[in-house]
Design a protein around this motif. Structure first.
Motif, PDB file in Angstrom:
ATOM      1  N   GLY A  63      85.329  21.251 -29.956  1.00 55.93           N
ATOM      2  CA  GLY A  63      85.166  22.703 -30.052  1.00 55.93           C
ATOM      3  C   GLY A  63      83.910  23.163 -29.333  1.00 55.93           C
ATOM      4  O   GLY A  63      82.903  22.451 -29.304  1.00 55.93           O
ATOM      5  N   ILE A  64      83.977  24.364 -28.747  1.00 56.51           N
ATOM      6  CA  ILE A  64      82.814  24.952 -28.083  1.00 56.51           C
ATOM      7  C   ILE A  64      82.742  26.438 -28.447  1.00 56.51           C
ATOM      8  O   ILE A  64      83.723  27.167 -28.305  1.00 56.51           O
ATOM      9  N   VAL A  65      81.581  26.868 -28.932  1.00 54.62           N
ATOM     10  CA  VAL A  65      81.298  28.296 -29.141  1.00 54.62           C
ATOM     11  C   VAL A  65      79.873  28.488 -28.651  1.00 54.62           C
ATOM     12  O   VAL A  65      78.918  28.333 -29.413  1.00 54.62           O
ATOM     13  N   ALA A  66      79.704  28.792 -27.372  1.00 54.40           N
ATOM     14  CA  ALA A  66      78.360  28.750 -26.801  1.00 54.40           C
ATOM     15  C   ALA A  66      78.217  29.649 -25.586  1.00 54.40           C
ATOM     16  O   ALA A  66      79.200  29.971 -24.910  1.00 54.40           O
ATOM     17  N   ARG A  67      76.979  30.020 -25.331  1.00 54.22           N
ATOM     18  CA  ARG A  67      76.635  30.811 -24.158  1.00 54.22           C
ATOM     19  C   ARG A  67      76.472  29.899 -22.941  1.00 54.22           C
ATOM     20  O   ARG A  67      76.554  28.683 -23.060  1.00 54.22           O
ATOM     21  N   ASN A  68      76.214  30.517 -21.785  1.00 54.71           N
ATOM     22  CA  ASN A  68      76.026  29.738 -20.555  1.00 54.71           C
ATOM     23  C   ASN A  68      74.609  29.175 -20.480  1.00 54.71           C
ATOM     24  O   ASN A  68      73.777  29.632 -19.706  1.00 54.71           O
ATOM     25  N   THR A  69      74.368  28.150 -21.296  1.00 56.57           N
ATOM     26  CA  THR A  69      73.058  27.502 -21.292  1.00 56.57           C
ATOM     27  C   THR A  69      73.063  26.320 -20.324  1.00 56.57           C
ATOM     28  O   THR A  69      74.102  25.919 -19.802  1.00 56.57           O
ATOM     29  N   THR A  70      71.883  25.746 -20.129  1.00 55.08           N
ATOM     30  CA  THR A  70      71.668  24.719 -19.108  1.00 55.08           C
ATOM     31  C   THR A  70      72.661  23.566 -19.188  1.00 55.08           C
ATOM     32  O   THR A  70      73.162  23.089 -18.161  1.00 55.08           O
ATOM     33  N   HIS A  71      72.970  23.097 -20.397  1.00 50.17           N
ATOM     34  CA  HIS A  71      73.753  21.868 -20.526  1.00 50.17           C
ATOM     35  C   HIS A  71      75.217  22.079 -20.899  1.00 50.17           C
ATOM     36  O   HIS A  71      75.915  21.112 -21.208  1.00 50.17           O
ATOM     37  N   LEU A  72      75.683  23.325 -20.848  1.00 47.54           N
ATOM     38  CA  LEU A  72      77.081  23.566 -21.201  1.00 47.54           C
ATOM     39  C   LEU A  72      78.034  22.934 -20.187  1.00 47.54           C
ATOM     40  O   LEU A  72      79.087  22.406 -20.554  1.00 47.54           O
ATOM     41  N   SER A  73      77.664  22.958 -18.908  1.00 51.22           N
ATOM     42  CA  SER A  73      78.512  22.327 -17.893  1.00 51.22           C
ATOM     43  C   SER A  73      78.661  20.832 -18.156  1.00 51.22           C
ATOM     44  O   SER A  73      79.745  20.262 -17.971  1.00 51.22           O
ATOM     45  N   ALA A  74      77.581  20.179 -18.591  1.00 50.45           N
ATOM     46  CA  ALA A  74      77.644  18.743 -18.889  1.00 50.45           C
ATOM     47  C   ALA A  74      78.606  18.469 -20.039  1.00 50.45           C
ATOM     48  O   ALA A  74      79.294  17.440 -20.049  1.00 50.45           O
ATOM     49  N   PRO A 108      89.003  20.617 -34.318  1.00 47.73           N
ATOM     50  CA  PRO A 108      88.069  19.810 -33.517  1.00 47.73           C
ATOM     51  C   PRO A 108      87.262  18.844 -34.374  1.00 47.73           C
ATOM     52  O   PRO A 108      86.877  19.170 -35.493  1.00 47.73           O
ATOM     53  N   ARG A 109      87.016  17.660 -33.834  1.00 48.28           N
ATOM     54  CA  ARG A 109      86.199  16.661 -34.535  1.00 48.28           C
ATOM     55  C   ARG A 109      84.725  16.793 -34.199  1.00 48.28           C
ATOM     56  O   ARG A 109      83.862  16.326 -34.941  1.00 48.28           O
ATOM     57  N   LEU A 110      84.434  17.411 -33.049  1.00 48.38           N
ATOM     58  CA  LEU A 110      83.061  17.600 -32.597  1.00 48.38           C
ATOM     59  C   LEU A 110      82.939  19.033 -32.103  1.00 48.38           C
ATOM     60  O   LEU A 110      83.831  19.531 -31.407  1.00 48.38           O
ATOM     61  N   LEU A 111      81.845  19.709 -32.468  1.00 53.22           N
ATOM     62  CA  LEU A 111      81.665  21.118 -32.118  1.00 53.22           C
ATOM     63  C   LEU A 111      80.289  21.321 -31.495  1.00 53.22           C
ATOM     64  O   LEU A 111      79.270  20.940 -32.061  1.00 53.22           O
ATOM     65  N   PHE A 112      80.276  21.943 -30.304  1.00 51.63           N
ATOM     66  CA  PHE A 112      79.039  22.322 -29.640  1.00 51.63           C
ATOM     67  C   PHE A 112      78.866  23.833 -29.792  1.00 51.63           C
ATOM     68  O   PHE A 112      79.753  24.606 -29.418  1.00 51.63           O
TER      69      PHE A 112
END
Length: 538
Positions: free
Chosen positions: A85-96, A129-133
């Motif tokens: 899962g992802i619920v995040a802004r466009n921060t430095t490491h989101l692409s990774a 999701p098992r893992l959430l960023f």
């Protein structure tokens, strides 16, 4: 003179077809494998600059970070059948995080940061999701939303004490023999999961080369900027194409700011600008617009809704070439289905089909219609689609037995093969790129004891897209003011995009069609007429 990609019209089937696709990469490679190989090219080239976090990453650094994220997922024992899962802004490491998922062959399910807790809970209970960023800003809300799931959380910014941070994840050792995973289902396997409108549905995006459509001319000298977050198809496309075509990407993790965007275009010499229509409206309205150099912009692209011709022409006048491109499609097809390379000749068209797509217009009886005949737009992408995650019934309703997607949009194709969209799906409000059904607000307003009936619609603005508004019929003998309706929504809905920004109007009865159904267009027209009269009198 029109730019004419290879496109054919079959007068018997009344279908417009683009040229067949061609492979730039070995056909067995997944999107993750392609990115893994391409990220090893130009290792010292700047891959990404964050203007808000003031960070800069080379391609070799981003590639290593992506492998560290993938290695962390392997340590957790995640499989290709799992979801991240992802619920995040466009921060430095989101692409990774995205590339790490691609390297592992694990689909991520990305949601908008502005979604309400109930919506997030409903959507993540579909994919589990098992893992959430997520960002620390929303950590407590997301923890509550996923309390019924066995979900491990990593924060991307504004970290929370005692919670794993992305910086800690990036310290994960990467095995010397690290290789991207082979997809167990081949390129029919799901690449990512995004969200659709209204009643929440998780849209699967296939590992298809079509996601590169409309971007094949990108080179290492290009600089890309898109302000949208990873829950949006356009941001997914940008995230992928910057890796595949070795471009420089500019990101920002704050709310959209027109002045900031104009400054970064000039400072970083952005050549590939991909924004929402409302964002372009804000740029043109900014006092900095005329004073900012746009000489670097070669391609100015928008999708996801209409942009006024006034705004488009204002942008076009500032560009050195015909770089205005309106793309059209739907999240479900996983890429841009049409793209207009001919703004100067066809300024109100969304263009011709991109490689591998077919297009037809149908009437109420599902019969195909010919050039310049109005009807529903249908798309065919010739690829596997896993449908809405966990919802085969809804999937079958959208895509028929012949694999045509029924968009619900009204339009026609002219004699030159250019598509025109006249009306988007009438049951949708789209405010600042967040979409939902009108009936969500209608059901809420109908709970007011003074309300007998209600109709909600969007009033379009260049800055926000749809601004929700309502016409309301009060119960016999009840007292009700428009301001009370607006206040009621404010009290019961936290989400800013569901507020009655366009206002409310009390009427004696709703406008209806001959069969008694509420006529949304007629109610909207009446609302605008009354509001116009009030403004004139003032």
């Amino acid at each position: 003179m029109f730019y004419k990609p290879e496109i054919a019209y079959d007068a018997v089937s009344k279908v417009w077809s683009s040229r067949a696709e061609f492979d730039h990469f070995a056909p067995d490679l997944s999107i993750g494998e392609i990115i893994y190989r391409e990220m090893q090219r130009h290792p010292q080239q700047i891959a990404q600059i964050s203007v808000t976090e003031r960070t800069e990453l080379r391609r070799d650094e981003l590639h290593l970070n992506s492998k560290a994220v993938a290695s962390y997922m392997r340590q957790l024992g995640l499989l290709q059948t799992d979801i991240v899962g992802i619920v995040a802004r466009n921060t430095t490491h989101l692409s990774a995080v995205a590339y790490g998922c691609f390297y592992m062959g694990i689909a991520f399910h990305s949601l908008n940061i502005n979604y309400e807790q109930a919506t997030i809970s409903q959507l993540f209970n579909i994919t589990k999701p098992r893992l959430l960023f997520c960002d620390g800003d929303e950590y407590e809300m997301l923890k509550a939303a996923t309390k019924q799931l066995d979900c491990y959380i990593v924060t991307m910014r504004r970290h929370v004490a005692g919670v794993m941070s992305i910086e800690q994840v990036l310290q994960t050792p990467v095995p010397l023999d690290f290789k991207p995973a082979k997809l167990q289902q081949g390129n029919n396997q799901t690449l990512a999961i995004l969200c659709t409108i209204g009643t929440p549905k998780a849209v699967t995006i296939t590992n298809s080369r079509k996601i590169l459509n409309g971007n094949l001319m990108l080179t290492t000298s290009d600089v890309q900027y898109s302000h949208r977050t990873l829950d949006c198809l356009t941001s997914l496309i940008t995230t992928i194409t910057t890796a595949v075509f070795s471009t420089k990407r500019i990101i920002a993790d704050n709310a959209f700011d027109a002045e900031q965007t104009l400054r970064l275009i000039e400072t970083y010499k952005v050549s590939w600008l991909l924004l929402a229509p409302a964002h372009f409206g804000s740029l043109v309205s900014s006092p900095l617009f005329e004073r900012t150099s746009l000489d670097s912009v070669q391609h100015c692209m928008f999708t996801g809704g209409r942009c006024s011709l006034r705004v488009q022409q204002a942008l076009r006048q500032r560009l050195s070439s015909d770089g205005m491109h309106f793309a059209y499609g739907m999240t479900e097809v996983g890429s841009w289905a049409t793209l207009n390379w001919n703004f100067d000749e066809k300024p109100t068209s969304v263009g011709r089909p991109t490689a591998g797509f077919q297009l037809k217009i149908i009437d109420e009886r599902n019969a195909a219609r010919g050039p310049n005949e109005l009807g529903e737009i249908c798309l065919h992408n010739g690829q596997y689609w896993a449908g809405y995650f966990g919802d085969p019934q809804e999937s079958q309703q959208l895509r028929d037995a012949a694999f045509w997607f029924h968009t619900g949009d009204l339009g026609y194709v002219d004699a030159d093969g250019f598509l025109y969209v006249l009306d988007r799906n009438k049951e949708i409000v789209k405010h600042q790129n967040i979409m939902y059904y009108h009936n969500e607000l209608e059901e809420l307003i109908a709970r007011m004891p003074q309300v007998a009936d209600v109709c909600v619609f969007g009033i379009w603005s260049e800055r926000n897209g749809d601004e929700p508004a309502a016409v309301v019929v009060k119960r016999a003998g009840a007292e009700l003011q428009a301001a009370e309706v607006v206040a009621y929504v404010q009290q019961h809905v936290a989400a800013h995009y569901k507020q009655l920004i366009g206002g409310a109007l009390i009427v004696d009865d709703l406008q209806r069609s001959p069969n008694g159904k509420i006529n949304r267009a007629a109610n909207k027209s009446h609302f605008l007429q009354v509001k116009g009269q009030i403004e004139k009198s003032n």
